[in-house]
Write an enzyme that holds these catalytic residues in place. Structure first.
Site, PDB file in Angstrom:
ATOM      1  N   LYS A   9       0.796  -1.210   0.094  1.00 30.16           N
ATOM      2  CA  LYS A   9      -0.055  -0.051  -0.010  1.00 30.16           C
ATOM      3  C   LYS A   9       0.794   1.100  -0.158  1.00 30.16           C
ATOM      4  O   LYS A   9       2.117   1.089   0.052  1.00 30.16           O
ATOM      5  CB  LYS A   9      -0.720  -0.129   1.321  1.00 30.16           C
ATOM      6  N   TYR A  49     -12.316  -2.625  -1.443  1.00 37.95           N
ATOM      7  CA  TYR A  49     -12.625  -2.588  -0.085  1.00 37.95           C
ATOM      8  C   TYR A  49     -14.232  -2.573  -0.026  1.00 37.95           C
ATOM      9  O   TYR A  49     -14.591  -2.034   1.124  1.00 37.95           O
ATOM     10  CB  TYR A  49     -11.935  -1.325   0.536  1.00 37.95           C
ATOM     11  N   ARG A  85      -0.978 -14.556   4.058  1.00 40.14           N
ATOM     12  CA  ARG A  85      -1.403 -13.951   5.478  1.00 40.14           C
ATOM     13  C   ARG A  85      -0.604 -14.058   6.733  1.00 40.14           C
ATOM     14  O   ARG A  85      -0.455 -13.255   7.413  1.00 40.14           O
ATOM     15  CB  ARG A  85      -3.116 -14.428   5.732  1.00 40.14           C
ATOM     16  N   THR A  91      -3.835  -7.566  11.452  1.00 36.93           N
ATOM     17  CA  THR A  91      -4.231  -6.125  11.172  1.00 36.93           C
ATOM     18  C   THR A  91      -3.552  -4.785  11.386  1.00 36.93           C
ATOM     19  O   THR A  91      -2.866  -3.910  10.977  1.00 36.93           O
ATOM     20  CB  THR A  91      -5.647  -6.029  11.025  1.00 36.93           C
ATOM     21  N   ASN A 112      -0.748   0.176   7.531  1.00 32.34           N
ATOM     22  CA  ASN A 112      -0.063  -1.537   7.779  1.00 32.34           C
ATOM     23  C   ASN A 112       0.446  -1.969   6.571  1.00 32.34           C
ATOM     24  O   ASN A 112       0.884  -3.229   6.397  1.00 32.34           O
ATOM     25  CB  ASN A 112      -1.153  -2.278   8.416  1.00 32.34           C
ATOM     26  N   GLU A 126     -10.234 -10.328  -6.471  1.00 26.84           N
ATOM     27  CA  GLU A 126      -8.974  -9.190  -6.426  1.00 26.84           C
ATOM     28  C   GLU A 126      -8.157  -9.338  -7.593  1.00 26.84           C
ATOM     29  O   GLU A 126      -7.497  -8.429  -8.208  1.00 26.84           O
ATOM     30  CB  GLU A 126      -8.309  -9.279  -5.136  1.00 26.84           C
TER      31      GLU A 126
HETATM   32  P1  DAT Z   1      -6.648  -6.961   6.761  1.00 27.78           P
HETATM   33  O1  DAT Z   1      -5.860  -5.925   5.947  1.00 27.78           O
HETATM   34  O2  DAT Z   1      -5.708  -7.623   7.763  1.00 27.78           O
HETATM   35  O3  DAT Z   1      -7.251  -8.120   5.977  1.00 27.78           O
HETATM   36  P2  DAT Z   1      -9.196  -5.912   7.220  1.00 27.78           P
HETATM   37  O4  DAT Z   1      -9.460  -6.614   5.964  1.00 27.78           O
HETATM   38  O5  DAT Z   1     -10.051  -6.216   8.401  1.00 27.78           O
HETATM   39  O6  DAT Z   1      -7.846  -6.298   7.585  1.00 27.78           O
HETATM   40  O7  DAT Z   1      -9.244  -4.228   6.685  1.00 27.78           O
HETATM   41  C1  DAT Z   1      -8.978  -3.638   5.771  1.00 27.78           C
HETATM   42  C2  DAT Z   1      -7.961  -2.867   5.945  1.00 27.78           C
HETATM   43  O8  DAT Z   1      -8.934  -1.571   6.505  1.00 27.78           O
HETATM   44  C3  DAT Z   1      -6.974  -3.014   7.151  1.00 27.78           C
HETATM   45  O9  DAT Z   1      -5.786  -3.334   6.333  1.00 27.78           O
HETATM   46  C4  DAT Z   1      -6.636  -1.521   7.596  1.00 27.78           C
HETATM   47  C5  DAT Z   1      -8.076  -1.042   7.565  1.00 27.78           C
HETATM   48  N1  DAT Z   1      -8.764  -1.098   8.843  1.00 27.78           N
HETATM   49  C6  DAT Z   1      -9.415  -2.169   9.231  1.00 27.78           C
HETATM   50  N2  DAT Z   1      -9.975  -2.008  10.358  1.00 27.78           N
HETATM   51  C7  DAT Z   1      -9.853  -0.748  10.805  1.00 27.78           C
HETATM   52  C8  DAT Z   1     -10.217   0.320  12.006  1.00 27.78           C
HETATM   53  N3  DAT Z   1     -10.963  -0.310  12.766  1.00 27.78           N
HETATM   54  N4  DAT Z   1      -9.483   1.535  11.864  1.00 27.78           N
HETATM   55  C9  DAT Z   1      -8.868   1.868  10.549  1.00 27.78           C
HETATM   56  N5  DAT Z   1      -8.622   1.209   9.706  1.00 27.78           N
HETATM   57  C10 DAT Z   1      -9.135  -0.171   9.554  1.00 27.78           C
HETATM   58 MG    MG Z   2      -8.996  -7.913   4.640  1.00 29.31          MG
END
Ligand code: DAT
Ligand code: MG
Length: 148
Positions: A9, A49, A85, A91, A112, A126
């Site tokens: 990212k 997303y 993963r 995350t 992240n 994706e």
């Molecule tokens: P991951 O990237 O580990 O699969 P995810 O799919 O739950 O995590 O969320 C997608 C992205 O959204 C994640 O990389 C960072 C952001 N994100 C998730 N939860 C968040 C939160 N509570 N506050 C801010 N950003 C968040």
């Molecule tokens: Mg995810």
């Protein structure tokens, strides 16, 4: 064999971590079947997303992921989705295990650095979204030394 979608990212690109991240996937033994860098369009980011579209962090997430170049990758191997993963980590970087990418380099939830598909259906979606041109079909000679 599975193929997963992985993306450095904008924060990972800005922090100069492209090579470090690609190196970890290479050294693990995964095979690179897609690689390019783009500045994502709002449409692509929103589709990517879409599952989070009702979450409060969604607008900020879209703004962040479209703010500059990302590195799009497709990695192939046995259980590649789960393996990626595991390499990526939890995350939130502050909670991610040492040795994982987020655990070694991250201190935040939003910033992240890396995305990895979470299941077979999301990987397929994706990969089609980010690589509509298709992936590379090639034989890697080290494969016979990676898998017994
Ligand atoms: P991951 O990237 O580990 O699969 P995810 O799919 O739950 O995590 O969320 C997608 C992205 O959204 C994640 O990389 C960072 C952001 N994100 C998730 N939860 C968040 C939160 N509570 N506050 C801010 N950003 C968040
Ligand atoms: Mg995810």
């Amino acid at each position: 064999m599975e193929t997963t979608y992985v993306m450095v990212k904008p924060d990972g690109v800005q922090r100069g971590l492209i090579g470090e991240i690609i190196g970890r996937f290479e050294r693990k033994g995964l095979k690179l079947v897609g690689l390019k860098s783009v500045v994502p369009s709002k449409e692509t980011a929103e589709s990517h997303y879409a599952v989070h579209s009702e979450r409060p962090f969604y607008p900020g997430l879209i703004e962040f992921v479209t703010s500059g170049p990302v590195v799009c990758m497709a990695w192939n191997g046995k259980d590649a989705i789960a393996v990626a993963r595991t390499l990526i980590g939890a995350t939130n970087g502050r909670e991610a295990a040492p040795g994982t990418i987020r655990g070694d380099f991250g201190m935040d939830m939003g910033f992240n650095m890396i995305h990895g598909s979470d299941a077979a259906e999301t990987a397929e979606f994706e990969l089609g979204l980010w690589f509509p041109e298709g992936l590379m079909d090639w034989e890697q000679t080290i494969t016979s030394w990676v898998y017994e």
